[in-house]
Design an enzyme around this catalytic site. Structure first.
Site, PDB file in Angstrom:
ATOM      1  N   THR A 149     -83.850 -54.887   4.351  1.00  0.00           N
ATOM      2  CA  THR A 149     -83.990 -54.596   5.785  1.00  0.00           C
ATOM      3  C   THR A 149     -85.263 -53.791   6.071  1.00  0.00           C
ATOM      4  O   THR A 149     -86.107 -54.193   6.878  1.00  0.00           O
ATOM      5  CB  THR A 149     -82.755 -53.791   6.266  1.00  0.00           C
ATOM      6  N   LYS A 153     -83.055 -41.524   1.174  1.00  0.00           N
ATOM      7  CA  LYS A 153     -82.531 -40.148   1.264  1.00  0.00           C
ATOM      8  C   LYS A 153     -81.714 -39.743   0.057  1.00  0.00           C
ATOM      9  O   LYS A 153     -81.639 -38.561  -0.291  1.00  0.00           O
ATOM     10  CB  LYS A 153     -81.719 -39.935   2.544  1.00  0.00           C
ATOM     11  N   GLU A 212     -90.226 -39.090   6.801  1.00  0.00           N
ATOM     12  CA  GLU A 212     -89.565 -39.080   8.110  1.00  0.00           C
ATOM     13  C   GLU A 212     -88.365 -40.029   8.139  1.00  0.00           C
ATOM     14  O   GLU A 212     -87.321 -39.725   8.717  1.00  0.00           O
ATOM     15  CB  GLU A 212     -90.592 -39.500   9.184  1.00  0.00           C
ATOM     16  N   GLU A 220     -75.524 -49.622   4.595  1.00  0.00           N
ATOM     17  CA  GLU A 220     -76.142 -49.958   3.308  1.00  0.00           C
ATOM     18  C   GLU A 220     -75.388 -51.150   2.704  1.00  0.00           C
ATOM     19  O   GLU A 220     -74.230 -51.407   3.050  1.00  0.00           O
ATOM     20  CB  GLU A 220     -76.023 -48.765   2.347  1.00  0.00           C
ATOM     21  N   ASP A 246     -73.765 -40.006   3.060  1.00  0.00           N
ATOM     22  CA  ASP A 246     -75.089 -40.288   3.624  1.00  0.00           C
ATOM     23  C   ASP A 246     -75.512 -39.144   4.562  1.00  0.00           C
ATOM     24  O   ASP A 246     -76.632 -38.625   4.454  1.00  0.00           O
ATOM     25  CB  ASP A 246     -75.045 -41.627   4.380  1.00  0.00           C
ATOM     26  N   LYS A 281     -78.679 -36.336   4.083  1.00  0.00           N
ATOM     27  CA  LYS A 281     -79.680 -36.067   5.122  1.00  0.00           C
ATOM     28  C   LYS A 281     -79.663 -34.580   5.505  1.00  0.00           C
ATOM     29  O   LYS A 281     -80.716 -33.967   5.719  1.00  0.00           O
ATOM     30  CB  LYS A 281     -79.403 -36.940   6.350  1.00  0.00           C
ATOM     31  N   GLY A 295     -81.486 -48.900  11.261  1.00  0.00           N
ATOM     32  CA  GLY A 295     -81.989 -50.193  11.718  1.00  0.00           C
ATOM     33  C   GLY A 295     -83.392 -50.467  11.211  1.00  0.00           C
ATOM     34  O   GLY A 295     -84.155 -49.545  10.913  1.00  0.00           O
TER      35      GLY A 295
HETATM   36  P1  NAP Z   1     -81.469 -53.286   1.413  1.00  0.00           P
HETATM   37  O1  NAP Z   1     -81.537 -54.177   2.592  1.00  0.00           O
HETATM   38  O2  NAP Z   1     -80.282 -53.317   0.542  1.00  0.00           O
HETATM   39  O3  NAP Z   1     -82.778 -53.527   0.557  1.00  0.00           O
HETATM   40  C1  NAP Z   1     -83.005 -52.875  -0.651  1.00  0.00           C
HETATM   41  C2  NAP Z   1     -84.160 -53.546  -1.339  1.00  0.00           C
HETATM   42  O4  NAP Z   1     -84.471 -52.825  -2.511  1.00  0.00           O
HETATM   43  C3  NAP Z   1     -83.876 -54.983  -1.771  1.00  0.00           C
HETATM   44  O5  NAP Z   1     -85.014 -55.780  -1.553  1.00  0.00           O
HETATM   45  C4  NAP Z   1     -83.586 -54.875  -3.269  1.00  0.00           C
HETATM   46  O6  NAP Z   1     -83.977 -56.013  -4.002  1.00  0.00           O
HETATM   47  C5  NAP Z   1     -84.500 -53.722  -3.628  1.00  0.00           C
HETATM   48  N1  NAP Z   1     -84.016 -52.959  -4.775  1.00  0.00           N
HETATM   49  C6  NAP Z   1     -82.892 -52.227  -4.878  1.00  0.00           C
HETATM   50  N2  NAP Z   1     -82.827 -51.643  -6.081  1.00  0.00           N
HETATM   51  C7  NAP Z   1     -83.933 -52.030  -6.749  1.00  0.00           C
HETATM   52  C8  NAP Z   1     -84.445 -51.770  -8.050  1.00  0.00           C
HETATM   53  N3  NAP Z   1     -83.785 -50.998  -8.911  1.00  0.00           N
HETATM   54  N4  NAP Z   1     -85.623 -52.323  -8.400  1.00  0.00           N
HETATM   55  C9  NAP Z   1     -86.299 -53.107  -7.538  1.00  0.00           C
HETATM   56  N5  NAP Z   1     -85.876 -53.394  -6.302  1.00  0.00           N
HETATM   57  C10 NAP Z   1     -84.713 -52.853  -5.920  1.00  0.00           C
HETATM   58  O7  NAP Z   1     -81.601 -51.765   1.873  1.00  0.00           O
HETATM   59  P2  NAP Z   1     -82.338 -51.199   3.175  1.00  0.00           P
HETATM   60  O8  NAP Z   1     -81.365 -51.115   4.279  1.00  0.00           O
HETATM   61  O9  NAP Z   1     -83.632 -51.879   3.376  1.00  0.00           O
HETATM   62  O10 NAP Z   1     -82.599 -49.688   2.726  1.00  0.00           O
HETATM   63  C11 NAP Z   1     -83.613 -49.372   1.818  1.00  0.00           C
HETATM   64  C12 NAP Z   1     -83.685 -47.851   1.669  1.00  0.00           C
HETATM   65  O11 NAP Z   1     -83.953 -47.260   2.939  1.00  0.00           O
HETATM   66  C13 NAP Z   1     -82.364 -47.227   1.180  1.00  0.00           C
HETATM   67  O12 NAP Z   1     -82.663 -46.136   0.358  1.00  0.00           O
HETATM   68  C14 NAP Z   1     -81.704 -46.783   2.480  1.00  0.00           C
HETATM   69  O13 NAP Z   1     -80.817 -45.714   2.308  1.00  0.00           O
HETATM   70  C15 NAP Z   1     -82.913 -46.351   3.289  1.00  0.00           C
HETATM   71  N6  NAP Z   1     -82.753 -46.406   4.746  1.00  0.00           N
HETATM   72  C16 NAP Z   1     -82.219 -47.511   5.341  1.00  0.00           C
HETATM   73  C17 NAP Z   1     -82.109 -47.553   6.728  1.00  0.00           C
HETATM   74  C18 NAP Z   1     -81.524 -48.733   7.428  1.00  0.00           C
HETATM   75  O14 NAP Z   1     -81.302 -48.622   8.634  1.00  0.00           O
HETATM   76  N7  NAP Z   1     -81.263 -49.851   6.781  1.00  0.00           N
HETATM   77  C19 NAP Z   1     -82.571 -46.474   7.495  1.00  0.00           C
HETATM   78  C20 NAP Z   1     -83.136 -45.366   6.851  1.00  0.00           C
HETATM   79  C21 NAP Z   1     -83.222 -45.351   5.482  1.00  0.00           C
HETATM   80  P3  NAP Z   1     -83.255 -57.427  -3.789  1.00  0.00           P
HETATM   81  O15 NAP Z   1     -83.625 -57.840  -2.396  1.00  0.00           O
HETATM   82  O16 NAP Z   1     -83.846 -58.307  -4.819  1.00  0.00           O
HETATM   83  O17 NAP Z   1     -81.789 -57.162  -3.954  1.00  0.00           O
HETATM   84  N1  HSE Z   2     -77.044 -46.444   6.543  1.00  0.00           N
HETATM   85  C1  HSE Z   2     -77.758 -45.420   7.216  1.00  0.00           C
HETATM   86  C2  HSE Z   2     -77.053 -45.070   8.491  1.00  0.00           C
HETATM   87  C3  HSE Z   2     -79.154 -45.883   7.494  1.00  0.00           C
HETATM   88  O1  HSE Z   2     -76.228 -45.848   8.949  1.00  0.00           O
HETATM   89  O2  HSE Z   2     -77.313 -44.002   9.057  1.00  0.00           O
HETATM   90  C4  HSE Z   2     -80.059 -44.804   8.068  1.00  0.00           C
HETATM   91  O3  HSE Z   2     -80.320 -43.814   7.124  1.00  0.00           O
END
Ligand code: NAP
Ligand code: HSE
Length: 328
Positions: A13, A104, A128, A189, A200, A204, A302
């Site tokens: 994402t 985080k 951030e 997640e 989570d 934070k 998001g």
């Molecule tokens: P996601 O959609 O599950 O994507 C994670 C990505 O990381 C995938 O492409 C996955 O590869 C890759 N990955 C995971 N472990 C790996 C490893 N050991 N080596 C190489 N690649 C790896 O997660 P996301 O929602 O984008 O979130 C990513 C990070 O941002 C997380 O730490 C999350 O807590 C943080 N975050 C997310 C949001 C949100 O709203 N989604 C907001 C703030 C922070 P594959 O695609 O091949 O599985």
């Molecule tokens: N999964 C997290 C949430 C993403 O819902 O707040 C943002 O850090």
């Protein structure tokens, strides 16, 4: 014109959002920074997954391959969990890269260590996106701490939980249906345990604690309550009495300097400042000595809210770093 070469670790994402925004805002970023940016490599885990097209970019499951590319200056990190994220970012910093993270879970534990390493290497860390996604809480805190002291931080720090509680009340969704929606929208997640267990929000809160108070409480002393036990019936009952469930994270510093923190599910009425925070929004109130109470609100999860603050971190870092070089 000089080109900044970048890598994106993680292409789910958030990672895809970073790539899209860097492309969509390419011209504006180039104009404002005087530098172009080129994504040279993307790290993923599963090479067989279908993803958006990234012409000319190395897509690999090997971090070593990315490390071996000469000239990478910026690493965006959007993978999951403490390791290997900490290891990869430490190695990137050792190579002289600026790093920008959304992770985080990793940063709440290793943030100080990474900042120390970055200081030694003369590079910057942007984080951030680790806390409250689109809400600019980290830069706001950094700015006001130059003059103010913070006594207490209270907020809603998990977008998924707040979205689910809102959907259960308004749409009469069952818990699992609301969770499924939060997943589809890119809020929850892939493994939503941390979202619904309160972990989570806890991570934070610990990041905010380090920034505001220079330390964290002992993790085992912090009471952490999630939303896992809440039922549709309870949410509806509360609603019929004009009340709402909110997962509230709070940390305060006592006069002796000790920290008191918790993440709790609370039933709040209209008079509560967090009552009106709905859907995926987060809110953070800061009690300070000079300003008084300041509250920031906005999307707490998001793709684009998160990715856009990471690109803002990139722009801030490049601006700071190039100013520094000019000054030298
Ligand atoms: P996601 O959609 O599950 O994507 C994670 C990505 O990381 C995938 O492409 C996955 O590869 C890759 N990955 C995971 N472990 C790996 C490893 N050991 N080596 C190489 N690649 C790896 O997660 P996301 O929602 O984008 O979130 C990513 C990070 O941002 C997380 O730490 C999350 O807590 C943080 N975050 C997310 C949001 C949100 O709203 N989604 C907001 C703030 C922070 P594959 O695609 O091949 O599985
Ligand atoms: N999964 C997290 C949430 C993403 O819902 O707040 C943002 O850090």
């Amino acid at each position: 014109m000089a080109i900044i070469q970048a890598a994106i670790l993680g292409f789910g994402t958030v990672g895809q959002g970073i790539y899209q925004i860097l492309n969509e805002r390419k011209v504006q970023l180039k104009q404002s920074l005087g530098l172009d940016i080129e994504v040279k490599a993307i790290l993923i885990r599963d090479l067989a997954k279908n993803r958006i097209a990234t012409p000319g970019v190395l897509v690999t499951d090997s971090f070593q391959e990315i490390e071996a590319i000469p000239g990478i200056q910026v690493v965006f990190e959007a993978i999951v969990g403490e390791e290997p994220a900490f290891d990869y970012l430490s190695r990137a910093i050792q190579k002289g890269c600026h790093v920008i993270t959304a992770n985080k879970v990793m940063f709440s534990k290793y943030g100080l260590q990474l900042e120390e390493q970055a200081k030694v290497k003369g590079v910057h860390i942007g984080y951030e996106a680790t806390t409250a996604a689109g809400v600019p809480i980290i830069k706001t805190l950094k700015n006001l701490l130059q003059v103010n002291q913070v006594h207490k931080i209270q907020g809603i720090l998990n977008g998924t939980s707040n979205y689910m509680l809102t959907q259960m009340r308004i749409q009469q969704c069952l818990f699992l249906d609301a969770l499924q929606e939060a997943k589809l929208l890119g809020y929850a997640e892939a493994d939503p345990y941390n979202d619904i267990s309160g972990q989570d929000a806890f991570r934070k809160l610990m990041i905010l604690s380090t920034l505001a108070f220079g330390k964290q409480p002992e993790w085992q002393d912090v009471e952490v309550e999630g939303i896992t036990n809440i039922t549709l019936e309870e949410v509806q009952n509360a609603s019929s009495r004009g009340m709402r469930f909110k997962q509230i994270a709070e940390i305060s510093q006592e006069v002796d300097g000790s920290l008191h923190a918790f993440v709790r599910l609370k039933l709040v009425g209209q008079e509560h400042p967090l009552y009106a925070i709905e859907g995926v929004d987060n809110a953070i109130s800061l009690d300070t000595n000079y300003i008084g109470t300041l509250t920031l609100t906005g999307p707490g999860a998001g793709k684009f809210p998160t990715a856009s603050v990471m690109v803002e971190d990139y722009a801030d870092i490049i601006r700071k770093h190039t100013q520094f070089l000019v000054t030298l």
